[in-house]
Motif scaffolding. Structure first.
Motif, short mmCIF file in Angstrom:
data_model
loop_
_atom_site.label_atom_id
_atom_site.label_comp_id
_atom_site.label_asym_id
_atom_site.label_seq_id
_atom_site.Cartn_x
_atom_site.Cartn_y
_atom_site.Cartn_z
N LEU A 125 0.82 -1.21 0.00
CA LEU A 125 0.00 0.00 0.00
C LEU A 125 0.86 1.26 0.00
CD1 LEU A 125 -2.83 -1.06 2.47
CD2 LEU A 125 -3.05 -0.69 0.01
N TYR B 78 -11.95 -3.59 -8.82
CA TYR B 78 -13.35 -3.98 -8.69
C TYR B 78 -13.45 -5.51 -8.67
CZ TYR B 78 -14.57 0.79 -10.31
OH TYR B 78 -14.69 2.16 -10.49
N TYR B 79 -14.10 -6.04 -7.66
CA TYR B 79 -14.42 -7.47 -7.56
C TYR B 79 -15.93 -7.58 -7.70
CZ TYR B 79 -14.87 -12.10 -5.28
OH TYR B 79 -15.17 -13.41 -4.97
N ARG C 150 -7.10 -12.26 -4.50
CA ARG C 150 -8.43 -11.98 -5.04
C ARG C 150 -8.73 -12.88 -6.25
NH1 ARG C 150 -6.65 -7.12 -2.97
NH2 ARG C 150 -8.15 -6.13 -1.54
N GLU D 259 -17.17 -5.47 -4.53
CA GLU D 259 -16.20 -5.00 -3.54
C GLU D 259 -15.15 -4.18 -4.28
OE1 GLU D 259 -12.64 -7.39 -1.59
OE2 GLU D 259 -14.54 -7.95 -0.65
N ARG D 260 -14.70 -3.11 -3.65
CA ARG D 260 -13.65 -2.30 -4.26
C ARG D 260 -12.49 -2.14 -3.29
NH1 ARG D 260 -16.60 2.80 -7.15
NH2 ARG D 260 -14.43 3.30 -7.70
N SER D 261 -11.28 -2.09 -3.83
CA SER D 261 -10.07 -1.98 -3.01
C SER D 261 -9.03 -1.18 -3.77
CB SER D 261 -9.54 -3.38 -2.67
OG SER D 261 -9.25 -4.11 -3.85
N GLN D 262 -7.85 -0.99 -3.14
CA GLN D 262 -6.75 -0.24 -3.74
C GLN D 262 -7.21 1.14 -4.20
OE1 GLN D 262 -4.02 -1.57 -3.08
NE2 GLN D 262 -4.91 -3.55 -2.55
N GLY E 264 -10.07 2.18 -4.44
CA GLY E 264 -11.26 2.08 -5.28
C GLY E 264 -10.98 1.73 -6.72
N SER F 150 -11.09 5.31 -9.84
CA SER F 150 -11.08 5.34 -8.39
C SER F 150 -12.28 6.10 -7.85
CB SER F 150 -9.79 6.02 -7.90
OG SER F 150 -9.81 6.20 -6.50
N HIS G 50 -9.72 -3.39 -13.04
CA HIS G 50 -9.35 -2.08 -12.52
C HIS G 50 -10.07 -1.01 -13.32
CE1 HIS G 50 -5.40 -2.43 -15.07
NE2 HIS G 50 -6.42 -2.17 -15.83
#
Length: 296
Positions: free
Chosen positions: A17, A291-292, A79, A283-286, A288, A240, A237
Motif C-alpha cells: 500500500l 473492482y471485484y 483476489r 467489492e472495491r479496493s486499492q 477504489g 477510483s 481495474h
C-alpha cells in the motif's frame, strides 16, 4: 528463503500500500500529462485496436515478470484465487492474457475451461504456462484424452485375451483414470464471441474490460453466452472513488493506453449495469481502483 518470504503477510500488505501510494504521488508530481487535442471528443490520439494488439504481443514475453511482485504485494493473487473458487461447469475465460489465473482454478471445479484472447503473443505464453502448470497436469487436452481411451482399450483387450496377470503383463499395468475437464484455447474477438447462446455456466474476465474498444458490447456477449443462472466473475481495474486518484488516472490516460493498451479509468460497475447484467456481489479496493464483481 526467498526475499519476500522474510516478511509476514501483514508487513507485505502494508508495504504494498505504501509503495502504491508513493507511486501515485510520484506520478502526480513528476509525470507530465500527455497533450490533448483541441476537440475533447476526439479519440484519434489513442492507438487503434490493431496497434493495441501489437502492444499486447510485444508485452507478452516479459509481462509476468513485470506484474508479479506488484500483484503479490497488492493482494491481487489472493483476489484471483477467491474469485475463481466460484467457477464451475463449463467455463469461458475472456482476455486470458499470459494466464495469470492458471494456478487458481480449484481441482475438479469445471468440466471444461476455454481460455481466450485476441493477442497471439499472449496466447503463446499462456499455452506454455498451462503445459508446465499443475492445471495442465490435472486437466488434460483432447489428444491426451483420446490416447488414454486407447490405452484403456488395449489394456482391456489384453486382459480378455491373456490369462497372465504378472507384473509385466499389459492387463496388470495401472492406467491413469480419464480426466473429466477439457482445456481449450481460442484466439478471438470478445466483442463477437463465436459460441451459441447459453453455452457456459461461468464466464471469467480479470483485468480485461480496460483493454476492449467496446466494453459494453463485450459484456453483452458474455451475458449472451451464459446459461440461465450462470455467473459472470469479474476482477477489474477502473476509475477510483478518490478525487486525487481520478485526477491522476485522467492525466495519465494517454500514456497508459499507449504503453499498456489499457483504459484504466472506466466506470466498471456502470458498464456492467449498462450491459443488462445484475450485480450480485461487489467489492472495491486499492483506493477504489480494483473492482471485484459477481454478476448474472
Amino acid at each position: 528463503m526467498s526475499f519476500l518470504g522474510r516478511f509476514s503477510r501483514t508487513q507485505l500488505i502494508i508495504g504494498g500500500l505504501l509503495t502504491y501510494a508513493t507511486g501515485v504521488s510520484a506520478a502526480l508530481t513528476f509525470l507530465p500529462g500527455a497533450s490533448k487535442p483541441n476537440d475533447s471528443s476526439s479519440t484519434d490520439r489513442f492507438p487503434t485496436e490493431t496497434a493495441r494488439q501489437s502492444t499486447f504481443d510485444g508485452l507478452a514475453p516479459g509481462y509476468d515478470k513485470e506484474v508479479r511482485v506488484h500483484e503479490y504485494l497488492l493482494g491481487i493473487q489472493r483476489r484471483r484465487k477467491r474469485l475463481l473458487k466460484q467457477a464451475q461447469g463449463r467455463v469461458l475465460e475472456i482476455a486470458s492474457g499470459t494466464g495469470r489465473n492458471v494456478d487458481f482454478y480449484p481441482k475438479g471445479c469445471c468440466s471444461e475451461i476455454v481460455f481466450s484472447d485476441f493477442s497471439q503473443g499472449m496466447m503463446q505464453v499462456l499455452k506454455d504456462k498451462v503445459a508446465e502448470s499443475d492445471l495442465g497436469k490435472r486437466f488434460d487436452y483432447q489428444v491426451r484424452r483420446q490416447q488414454q481411451v486407447e490405452l484403456e482399450r488395449v489394456g482391456h483387450n489384453n486382459k480378455a485375451s491373456s490369462s497372465g496377470t504378472g507384473p509385466g503383463s499389459a492387463s496388470s499395468q495401472e492406467l491413469p483414470s480419464l480426466v473429466e475437464t477439457q482445456l481449450r484455447f481460442k484466439t478471438m474477438n470478445a466483442a463477437a464471441i463465436p459460441y451459441p447462446d447459453q453455452s457456459f455456466d461461468t464466464v471469467v474476465d480479470t483485468f480485461g474490460l480496460c483493454s476492449f474498444e467496446e466494453p459494453v458490447q463485450v459484456l453483452k456477449e458474455m451475458k449472451r453466452v451464459l446459461k440461465p443462472g450462470g455467473r459472470l466473475l469479474l476482477l477489474e481495474h477502473g476509475n477510483s472513488h478518490w478525487g486525487f486518484m481520478q485526477d491522476m488516472q485522467a492525466k495519465q490516460l494517454d500514456r497508459h493506453v499507449h504503453k499498456y493498451g489499457c483504459y484504466w479509468n472506466r466506470e466498471i460497475e456502470e458498464l456492467v449495469q449498462e450491459a443488462g447484467l445484475v450485480v450480485r456481489e461487489k467489492e472495491r479496493s486499492q483506493l477504489g481502483t480494483v473492482y471485484y464483481i459477481i454478476a448474472e
